[in-house]
Design a protein around this motif. Sequence first.
Motif, PDB file in Angstrom:
ATOM      1  N   TRP A 116      23.970   2.054  77.879  1.00  0.00           N
ATOM      2  CA  TRP A 116      22.918   3.009  77.544  1.00  0.00           C
ATOM      3  C   TRP A 116      22.736   4.021  78.671  1.00  0.00           C
ATOM      4  O   TRP A 116      22.601   5.208  78.440  1.00  0.00           O
ATOM      5  CB  TRP A 116      21.626   2.286  77.204  1.00  0.00           C
ATOM      6  CG  TRP A 116      20.496   3.215  76.861  1.00  0.00           C
ATOM      7  CD1 TRP A 116      19.262   3.242  77.432  1.00  0.00           C
ATOM      8  CD2 TRP A 116      20.490   4.253  75.871  1.00  0.00           C
ATOM      9  NE1 TRP A 116      18.492   4.239  76.862  1.00  0.00           N
ATOM     10  CE2 TRP A 116      19.229   4.870  75.892  1.00  0.00           C
ATOM     11  CE3 TRP A 116      21.435   4.732  74.972  1.00  0.00           C
ATOM     12  CZ2 TRP A 116      18.886   5.936  75.069  1.00  0.00           C
ATOM     13  CZ3 TRP A 116      21.093   5.783  74.144  1.00  0.00           C
ATOM     14  CH2 TRP A 116      19.827   6.374  74.199  1.00  0.00           C
ATOM     15  N   GLU A 117      22.751   3.555  79.904  1.00  0.00           N
ATOM     16  CA  GLU A 117      22.578   4.470  81.039  1.00  0.00           C
ATOM     17  C   GLU A 117      23.727   5.476  81.113  1.00  0.00           C
ATOM     18  O   GLU A 117      23.504   6.658  81.351  1.00  0.00           O
ATOM     19  CB  GLU A 117      22.426   3.698  82.348  1.00  0.00           C
ATOM     20  CG  GLU A 117      21.119   2.927  82.447  1.00  0.00           C
ATOM     21  CD  GLU A 117      19.881   3.790  82.221  1.00  0.00           C
ATOM     22  OE1 GLU A 117      19.797   4.914  82.780  1.00  0.00           O
ATOM     23  OE2 GLU A 117      19.003   3.367  81.454  1.00  0.00           O
ATOM     24  N   HIS A 118      24.968   5.012  80.941  1.00  0.00           N
ATOM     25  CA  HIS A 118      26.107   5.941  80.934  1.00  0.00           C
ATOM     26  C   HIS A 118      25.987   6.924  79.783  1.00  0.00           C
ATOM     27  O   HIS A 118      26.229   8.122  79.951  1.00  0.00           O
ATOM     28  CB  HIS A 118      27.430   5.187  80.806  1.00  0.00           C
ATOM     29  CG  HIS A 118      27.932   4.618  82.083  1.00  0.00           C
ATOM     30  ND1 HIS A 118      28.961   3.723  82.119  1.00  0.00           N
ATOM     31  CD2 HIS A 118      27.573   4.811  83.374  1.00  0.00           C
ATOM     32  CE1 HIS A 118      29.208   3.389  83.362  1.00  0.00           C
ATOM     33  NE2 HIS A 118      28.377   4.030  84.144  1.00  0.00           N
ATOM     34  N   LEU A 119      25.627   6.430  78.613  1.00  0.00           N
ATOM     35  CA  LEU A 119      25.527   7.294  77.438  1.00  0.00           C
ATOM     36  C   LEU A 119      24.504   8.400  77.644  1.00  0.00           C
ATOM     37  O   LEU A 119      24.776   9.573  77.356  1.00  0.00           O
ATOM     38  CB  LEU A 119      25.174   6.447  76.209  1.00  0.00           C
ATOM     39  CG  LEU A 119      25.094   7.169  74.873  1.00  0.00           C
ATOM     40  CD1 LEU A 119      26.377   7.898  74.560  1.00  0.00           C
ATOM     41  CD2 LEU A 119      24.751   6.171  73.774  1.00  0.00           C
ATOM     42  N   LYS A 120      23.346   8.053  78.176  1.00  0.00           N
ATOM     43  CA  LYS A 120      22.326   9.080  78.438  1.00  0.00           C
ATOM     44  C   LYS A 120      22.841  10.112  79.433  1.00  0.00           C
ATOM     45  O   LYS A 120      22.655  11.319  79.244  1.00  0.00           O
ATOM     46  CB  LYS A 120      21.040   8.432  78.971  1.00  0.00           C
ATOM     47  CG  LYS A 120      20.267   7.672  77.940  1.00  0.00           C
ATOM     48  CD  LYS A 120      18.907   7.243  78.434  1.00  0.00           C
ATOM     49  CE  LYS A 120      18.960   6.420  79.676  1.00  0.00           C
ATOM     50  NZ  LYS A 120      17.631   5.964  80.126  1.00  0.00           N
ATOM     51  N   SER A 121      23.484   9.657  80.476  1.00  0.00           N
ATOM     52  CA  SER A 121      23.986  10.555  81.502  1.00  0.00           C
ATOM     53  C   SER A 121      25.122  11.433  80.968  1.00  0.00           C
ATOM     54  O   SER A 121      25.168  12.634  81.239  1.00  0.00           O
ATOM     55  CB  SER A 121      24.453   9.738  82.703  1.00  0.00           C
ATOM     56  OG  SER A 121      24.805  10.569  83.761  1.00  0.00           O
TER      57      SER A 121
END
Length: 138
Positions: A116-121
């Motif tokens: 999720w963190e990678h996707l948001k970034s």
Amino acid sequence: MKKAFISFDTGHDEDLRKVLAEQSQQPDSPFTIADSSADDSPDDDPKTRLREQLDRVDLVILICGEHTGSAKGPNEELRTARDLEKEYFLLYGRRGKTCWKPKTAKESDRMYHWTWEHLKSLAAGNRYVDDGTPDPHT
């Protein structure tokens, strides 16, 4: 908030599209799904329809699965996204499995780990190397 097109192998990875659709509903999501891959209708001109779909989005998120390399849809969608100069990135769809980029991907196109963190970034325009640090080349 960016409008995204989700590209995936409709014959094998519908479950991954559903997961991404659920994630897009998170309150901190920087993107909304405007459209996604679909099987061609016999009444449609698929190339014209695809160009119209991609004209309406800011971003293409391509989910790479075990059969993406040979899937017709993701290959054409990526080619068209590049022709239209759309921002895009590739996600590694299945942990513990061998996932493939579309054959139309550039050698330099990376598949990013799907967290999720990678996707948001990534949706915000950041690109990372495998260890999660910002890529100095982007």
